[in-house]
Design a protein around this motif. Structure first.
Motif, PDB file in Angstrom:
ATOM      1  N   ALA A 148      38.475  34.693 -19.895  1.00 55.62           N
ATOM      2  CA  ALA A 148      39.488  35.721 -20.192  1.00 55.62           C
ATOM      3  C   ALA A 148      39.136  36.546 -21.432  1.00 55.62           C
ATOM      4  CB  ALA A 148      40.873  35.090 -20.345  1.00 55.62           C
ATOM      5  N   VAL A 149      37.842  36.680 -21.694  1.00 53.46           N
ATOM      6  CA  VAL A 149      37.366  37.495 -22.818  1.00 53.46           C
ATOM      7  C   VAL A 149      36.714  38.754 -22.255  1.00 53.46           C
ATOM      8  CG1 VAL A 149      35.822  37.607 -24.803  1.00 53.46           C
ATOM      9  CG2 VAL A 149      37.002  35.459 -24.264  1.00 53.46           C
ATOM     10  N   LEU A 150      37.272  39.913 -22.597  1.00 52.94           N
ATOM     11  CA  LEU A 150      36.755  41.175 -22.080  1.00 52.94           C
ATOM     12  C   LEU A 150      35.989  41.977 -23.117  1.00 52.94           C
ATOM     13  CD1 LEU A 150      39.844  42.317 -19.946  1.00 52.94           C
ATOM     14  CD2 LEU A 150      37.869  40.940 -19.245  1.00 52.94           C
ATOM     15  N   GLN A 151      36.222  41.659 -24.398  1.00 51.55           N
ATOM     16  CA  GLN A 151      35.538  42.369 -25.483  1.00 51.55           C
ATOM     17  C   GLN A 151      35.213  41.401 -26.615  1.00 51.55           C
ATOM     18  OE1 GLN A 151      38.197  45.590 -26.674  1.00 51.55           O
ATOM     19  NE2 GLN A 151      36.949  47.058 -25.541  1.00 51.55           N
ATOM     20  N   VAL A 152      34.136  41.700 -27.324  1.00 49.33           N
ATOM     21  CA  VAL A 152      33.777  40.916 -28.509  1.00 49.33           C
ATOM     22  C   VAL A 152      33.456  41.868 -29.657  1.00 49.33           C
ATOM     23  CG1 VAL A 152      32.902  38.974 -27.146  1.00 49.33           C
ATOM     24  CG2 VAL A 152      31.329  40.766 -27.877  1.00 49.33           C
ATOM     25  N   ASP A 153      33.546  41.343 -30.873  1.00 48.42           N
ATOM     26  CA  ASP A 153      33.334  42.184 -32.055  1.00 48.42           C
ATOM     27  C   ASP A 153      31.892  42.194 -32.540  1.00 48.42           C
ATOM     28  OD1 ASP A 153      36.167  43.015 -32.648  1.00 48.42           O
ATOM     29  OD2 ASP A 153      36.403  40.835 -32.615  1.00 48.42           O
TER      30      ASP A 153
END
Length: 311
Positions: free
Chosen positions: A90-95
């Motif tokens: 459920a991770v769509l973006q990372v920093d």
């Protein structure tokens, strides 16, 4: 054998990642968790995802990052599938994303993995031991022409043609099963006076390893997804060890920064292609003198950084 925790260009990478305490970060080439530990130590409410295809790396990093267990998720897989693997979480973006390409010190130093010309061991070189193709298969089944192309393109060895011929001649006498046998075939192909500049097998072993693990293909396939994964303002840091890897990264970053395909004489852009962000490192960052003295394996390392356009 334990993974060594030496991480190439550690200080520079952490600095360029620009880590936020509440951010989400991905290391697509986890290794022993050296870079990962530094990222995790800077996280408070953030989370770290580590991906590696090597089961030994996942186990070693798990031990290394045990103190951060509540903010770490380790996944066995290939970074080319990172977007899909993170979507399952459920991770769509990372920093921020880190890729430290090439072979790990652990893999090189573990005799039975068959990566190194320094040991006489079974030819293997698989980073993911679930795959079927091994270095032994490449050396014993590829045609002379294909072997030549692999050694020329991925090893950039001036004696590629002669090396390929000697490998084929050697395997006609008996199958080449070990790194020692492969060393002998390579040595016979290179004039004695030309063996002074490093080990004669270095470039050929590198080439076979890259072919065995489809390293350049994986990198090409992954870069677009890696940049798509970044949140606005997020950064992608990639450490390469080979001129072909560096060229792929450099080209992809430039294209992402300036994707316009309009002829230069056009007064305004009509192709509609929008820049994804900017290249932070106009020239690659190289290891410092102190690091080069401590770790000779860092001498070919280059770090390039891309930042996703902000909102």
């Amino acid at each position: 054998m334990e993974f060594k925790h030496y991480s190439v260009m550690l200080r520079e990478t952490i600095e360029y990642l620009n880590i936020r305490a509440d951010g989400i970060y991905l290391d697509g080439t986890l290794g022993g968790g050296g870079h990962a530990w530094e990222v995790c130590s800077r996280l408070l409410k953030g989370h770290f995802y580590g991906i590696d295809q090597d089961d030994d790396a996942i186990a070693a990093a798990g031990r290394r990052l045990a103190d951060f267990a509540d903010k770490v998720t380790l996944i066995r897989g290939n970074y080319r599938n990172a977007r899909e693997l993170l979507r399952e979480k459920a991770v769509l973006q990372v920093d921020g994303i880190l890729l430290d390409l090439g072979v790990s010190s652990y893999q090189l130093d573990t005799r039975e993995r068959g990566f190194s010309y320094r040991f006489d061991s079974p030819l293997d070189m698989r980073m993911d031991r679930r795959q079927t193709l091994t270095a032994r298969d490449i050396v014993n089944t590829y045609s002379e022409t294909r072997l030549f192309q692999v050694i020329r393109d991925y090893g950039e060895d001036a004696f590629a043609k002669n090396i390929a011929r000697h490998i084929v001649q050697a395997r006609e006498r008996e199958p080449i099963e070990t790194t020692g046998q492969l060393n002998e075939a390579i040595k016979a192909a290179i004039p004695a006076k030309m063996r002074q500049n490093g080990h004669p097998s270095k470039k050929t072993f590198q080439a076979i390893r890259i072919e065995c693990n489809h390293e350049l293909e994986v990198l090409r396939d992954a870069l677009e997804d890696m940049m798509a994964l970044l949140a606005p303002g997020g950064r992608l840091c990639i450490i390469t060890f080979h001129s072909l890897e560096d060229r792929i990264v450099k080209t992809a970053f430039r294209r992402a920064e300036n994707p316009c395909t309009c002829p230069p004489q056009f007064p305004v852009c009509v192709c509609g292609r929008q820049s994804l962000g900017s290249v932070i490192t106009k020239k690659p960052v190289l290891p410092g003198r102190e690091e080069l003295e401590e770790n000779s394996r860092s001498k070919s390392a280059k770090l390039r950084v891309f930042e996703k356009k902000g909102l």
